[in-house]
Design a protein around this motif. Structure first.
Motif, PDB file in Angstrom:
ATOM      1  N   ALA A  66       0.841  -1.210   0.000  1.00 27.17           N
ATOM      2  CA  ALA A  66       0.000   0.000   0.000  1.00 27.17           C
ATOM      3  C   ALA A  66       0.872   1.255   0.000  1.00 27.17           C
ATOM      4  O   ALA A  66       0.581   2.234  -0.697  1.00 27.17           O
ATOM      5  CB  ALA A  66      -0.927  -0.011   1.213  1.00 27.17           C
ATOM      6  N   PHE A  67       1.945   1.228   0.771  1.00 27.46           N
ATOM      7  CA  PHE A  67       2.837   2.391   0.828  1.00 27.46           C
ATOM      8  C   PHE A  67       3.541   2.599  -0.525  1.00 27.46           C
ATOM      9  O   PHE A  67       3.665   3.722  -0.999  1.00 27.46           O
ATOM     10  CB  PHE A  67       3.886   2.201   1.933  1.00 27.46           C
ATOM     11  N   ALA A  68       4.029   1.499  -1.117  1.00 24.74           N
ATOM     12  CA  ALA A  68       4.722   1.622  -2.412  1.00 24.74           C
ATOM     13  C   ALA A  68       3.759   2.179  -3.464  1.00 24.74           C
ATOM     14  O   ALA A  68       4.123   3.070  -4.244  1.00 24.74           O
ATOM     15  CB  ALA A  68       5.269   0.261  -2.842  1.00 24.74           C
ATOM     16  N   ARG A 109       5.558   9.106  11.477  1.00 21.85           N
ATOM     17  CA  ARG A 109       4.482   8.170  11.806  1.00 21.85           C
ATOM     18  C   ARG A 109       5.123   6.865  12.298  1.00 21.85           C
ATOM     19  O   ARG A 109       5.923   6.254  11.571  1.00 21.85           O
ATOM     20  CB  ARG A 109       3.626   7.856  10.570  1.00 21.85           C
ATOM     21  N   VAL A 110       4.766   6.471  13.515  1.00 18.89           N
ATOM     22  CA  VAL A 110       5.181   5.154  14.013  1.00 18.89           C
ATOM     23  C   VAL A 110       3.905   4.326  14.142  1.00 18.89           C
ATOM     24  O   VAL A 110       2.952   4.747  14.808  1.00 18.89           O
ATOM     25  CB  VAL A 110       5.900   5.262  15.380  1.00 18.89           C
ATOM     26  N   ILE A 111       3.887   3.213  13.466  1.00 21.85           N
ATOM     27  CA  ILE A 111       2.711   2.337  13.509  1.00 21.85           C
ATOM     28  C   ILE A 111       3.167   0.991  14.070  1.00 21.85           C
ATOM     29  O   ILE A 111       4.030   0.315  13.483  1.00 21.85           O
ATOM     30  CB  ILE A 111       2.103   2.162  12.101  1.00 21.85           C
ATOM     31  N   ASN A 112       2.621   0.650  15.220  1.00 22.32           N
ATOM     32  CA  ASN A 112       2.971  -0.617  15.850  1.00 22.32           C
ATOM     33  C   ASN A 112       1.867  -1.632  15.578  1.00 22.32           C
ATOM     34  O   ASN A 112       0.710  -1.411  15.958  1.00 22.32           O
ATOM     35  CB  ASN A 112       3.154  -0.413  17.356  1.00 22.32           C
ATOM     36  N   VAL A 113       2.217  -2.702  14.900  1.00 28.04           N
ATOM     37  CA  VAL A 113       1.210  -3.730  14.640  1.00 28.04           C
ATOM     38  C   VAL A 113       1.147  -4.602  15.895  1.00 28.04           C
ATOM     39  O   VAL A 113       1.997  -5.469  16.117  1.00 28.04           O
ATOM     40  CB  VAL A 113       1.535  -4.544  13.366  1.00 28.04           C
ATOM     41  N   ALA A 114       0.177  -4.276  16.735  1.00 33.03           N
ATOM     42  CA  ALA A 114      -0.012  -5.016  17.989  1.00 33.03           C
ATOM     43  C   ALA A 114      -0.981  -6.156  17.709  1.00 33.03           C
ATOM     44  O   ALA A 114      -0.735  -6.987  16.827  1.00 33.03           O
ATOM     45  CB  ALA A 114      -0.501  -4.078  19.083  1.00 33.03           C
ATOM     46  N   SER A 115      -2.116  -6.167  18.381  1.00 31.36           N
ATOM     47  CA  SER A 115      -3.063  -7.279  18.222  1.00 31.36           C
ATOM     48  C   SER A 115      -4.264  -7.023  19.127  1.00 31.36           C
ATOM     49  O   SER A 115      -4.164  -6.231  20.086  1.00 31.36           O
ATOM     50  CB  SER A 115      -2.369  -8.582  18.657  1.00 31.36           C
ATOM     51  N   ALA A 116      -5.363  -7.708  18.876  1.00 28.58           N
ATOM     52  CA  ALA A 116      -6.443  -7.732  19.872  1.00 28.58           C
ATOM     53  C   ALA A 116      -5.868  -8.234  21.194  1.00 28.58           C
ATOM     54  O   ALA A 116      -6.355  -7.882  22.275  1.00 28.58           O
ATOM     55  CB  ALA A 116      -7.572  -8.638  19.399  1.00 28.58           C
ATOM     56  N   HIS A 117      -4.797  -9.028  21.101  1.00 30.59           N
ATOM     57  CA  HIS A 117      -4.129  -9.536  22.298  1.00 30.59           C
ATOM     58  C   HIS A 117      -3.291  -8.466  23.011  1.00 30.59           C
ATOM     59  O   HIS A 117      -2.595  -8.770  23.981  1.00 30.59           O
ATOM     60  CB  HIS A 117      -3.286 -10.769  21.956  1.00 30.59           C
ATOM     61  N   ALA A 128      -3.442   1.732   7.940  1.00 26.00           N
ATOM     62  CA  ALA A 128      -2.056   2.222   8.085  1.00 26.00           C
ATOM     63  C   ALA A 128      -1.830   3.418   7.169  1.00 26.00           C
ATOM     64  O   ALA A 128      -1.220   4.421   7.569  1.00 26.00           O
ATOM     65  CB  ALA A 128      -1.072   1.100   7.771  1.00 26.00           C
ATOM     66  N   LEU A 129      -2.360   3.315   5.955  1.00 25.41           N
ATOM     67  CA  LEU A 129      -2.204   4.410   4.990  1.00 25.41           C
ATOM     68  C   LEU A 129      -2.913   5.663   5.488  1.00 25.41           C
ATOM     69  O   LEU A 129      -2.368   6.767   5.422  1.00 25.41           O
ATOM     70  CB  LEU A 129      -2.795   3.951   3.650  1.00 25.41           C
ATOM     71  N   PHE A 130      -4.123   5.490   6.014  1.00 24.24           N
ATOM     72  CA  PHE A 130      -4.864   6.647   6.555  1.00 24.24           C
ATOM     73  C   PHE A 130      -4.039   7.349   7.640  1.00 24.24           C
ATOM     74  O   PHE A 130      -3.962   8.585   7.671  1.00 24.24           O
ATOM     75  CB  PHE A 130      -6.220   6.219   7.123  1.00 24.24           C
ATOM     76  N   LEU A 131      -3.426   6.554   8.519  1.00 26.50           N
ATOM     77  CA  LEU A 131      -2.657   7.152   9.623  1.00 26.50           C
ATOM     78  C   LEU A 131      -1.502   8.012   9.110  1.00 26.50           C
ATOM     79  O   LEU A 131      -1.044   8.919   9.798  1.00 26.50           O
ATOM     80  CB  LEU A 131      -2.120   6.057  10.553  1.00 26.50           C
ATOM     81  N   CYS A 132      -1.054   7.711   7.888  1.00 23.30           N
ATOM     82  CA  CYS A 132       0.074   8.459   7.313  1.00 23.30           C
ATOM     83  C   CYS A 132      -0.372   9.713   6.558  1.00 23.30           C
ATOM     84  O   CYS A 132       0.468  10.482   6.084  1.00 23.30           O
ATOM     85  CB  CYS A 132       0.881   7.555   6.380  1.00 23.30           C
ATOM     86  N   THR A 133      -1.679   9.914   6.429  1.00 25.45           N
ATOM     87  CA  THR A 133      -2.155  11.115   5.729  1.00 25.45           C
ATOM     88  C   THR A 133      -2.248  12.283   6.718  1.00 25.45           C
ATOM     89  O   THR A 133      -2.197  12.089   7.930  1.00 25.45           O
ATOM     90  CB  THR A 133      -3.557  10.886   5.129  1.00 25.45           C
ATOM     91  N   ASP A 134      -2.467  13.476   6.184  1.00 21.96           N
ATOM     92  CA  ASP A 134      -2.669  14.641   7.054  1.00 21.96           C
ATOM     93  C   ASP A 134      -3.938  14.475   7.881  1.00 21.96           C
ATOM     94  O   ASP A 134      -4.021  14.983   9.002  1.00 21.96           O
ATOM     95  CB  ASP A 134      -2.753  15.923   6.211  1.00 21.96           C
ATOM     96  N   SER A 135      -4.933  13.770   7.334  1.00 20.39           N
ATOM     97  CA  SER A 135      -6.189  13.565   8.076  1.00 20.39           C
ATOM     98  C   SER A 135      -5.974  12.729   9.329  1.00 20.39           C
ATOM     99  O   SER A 135      -6.794  12.748  10.246  1.00 20.39           O
ATOM    100  CB  SER A 135      -7.225  12.869   7.192  1.00 20.39           C
TER     101      SER A 135
END
Ligand code: NAD
Length: 260
Positions: free
Chosen positions: A23-25, A136-144, A235-242
């Motif tokens: 998605a980023f590429a 932007r730091v995105i941590n892929v955590a989990s429901a866990h 993840a892409l949304f989090l990287c936008t200005d919005s």
């Protein structure tokens, strides 16, 4: 959308990380792929991604359990592209066993790969993000990261820890245009989960479909797996200005699991 930005996505030779990297590429970012796998397959993935949107895509074989390797990956990225603007801490492994039988080496490996790697990477990229006033730091955590399941002591501990790290990072970096959030997926049908389905089917002597229905999707109210594309879009949304004001958040993408 992400032209001129550089993203490292750890654990992106497979599954969720690969979906986010793609998605980023496609959005024009330079992407650093990372993870293990067959060398020729990884090179094919890298070349395919580089072709989709004329993005620059490089591969780092850094082992996320090794702080020095993480440092080398971040330094090489900065040398190649000038900075790291987006850091996705996604690499992760799983091991399922009761606490009394949980192998110590598996505990150490899960804590190192699923949690400590995010600390080491974040520590290294924050100064570069602060210098540019954007990150932007995105941590892929989990429901866990939000709820527990039996037999997953190390995984649940690491993911809860990752959410704590996410919140601290968000607070410390908020004034510099940097956000940090945790994606908290329910079950996504990736190789990590396929291995769990096989193991449970063997352990209980039941069909894979029964494991999926009775164990994995039991707590996921919409009764379907999360799609990798759904996580990549978030993840892409989090990287936008919005996405600029979304920070320190645990974002469940779990079909309602943690609403219970
Ligand atoms: P996956 O097995 O498909 O991918 C894991 C990736 O991590 C691979 O690229 C692998 O090579 C890499 N990796 C493993 N050990 C590594 C190491 N030491 N150094 C560098 N890379 C390493 O798994 P996935 O399901 O895509 O999982 C990705 C992340 O999403 C993990 O953190 C996982 O905990 C999380 N997650 C997955 C699910 C799910 O249902 N699949 C649900 C919630 C959270």
């Amino acid at each position: 959308m992400l032209q001129g930005k550089t993203a490292i996505v750890t654990g992106s030779t497979s599954g969720i990380g690969l979906g986010i990297a793609e998605a980023f590429a496609r959005s024009g970012a330079n992407v650093v792929l990372n993870g293990f796998g067959d060398t020729m397959q990884i090179e094919k993935t890298r070349a395919d991604l580089a072709n989709v949107a004329d993005a620059k895509v490089v591969y780092s074989p850094a082992d996320m359990s090794k702080p020095r390797a993480i440092e080398q990956m971040v330094r090489q990225t900065a040398d190649t592209f000038g900075s790291v603007d987006i850091m996705v801490n996604n690499a992760g492994i799983q091991h399922v066993a009761p606490i009394e039988e949980f192998p110590e080496d598996k505990w150490d490996a899960i804590l190192a790969i699923n949690l400590s790697s995010a600390f080491h990477a974040t520590k290294l990229v924050l100064p570069m993000m602060r210098a540019r006033g954007w990150g932007r730091v995105i941590n892929v955590a989990s429901a866990h990261a939000l709820v527990a399941s039996p037999y997953k002591a190390a995984y649940v501990a690491a993911k809860h820890g990752m959410l704590g790290l996410t919140r601290v990072t968000a607070l410390e970096a908020a004034e510099d245009g940097i956000t940090c959030n945790a994606l908290c997926p329910g079950y996504v049908r990736t190789p990590l989960v396929e291995k769990q389905i096989d193991a449970q089917a063997r352990a209980h002597g039941v069909a894979r479909e029964k494991v999926i229905g009775d164990v994995l999707l039991k707590n996921q109210p919409n009764k379907r797996f999360v799609e990798v594309a759904e996580l990549a879009a978030l993840a892409l949304f989090l990287c936008t200005d919005s996405g600029a004001s979304v920070t320190g958040a645990a974002l469940p993408v779990d079909g309602g699991w943690t609403a219970h």
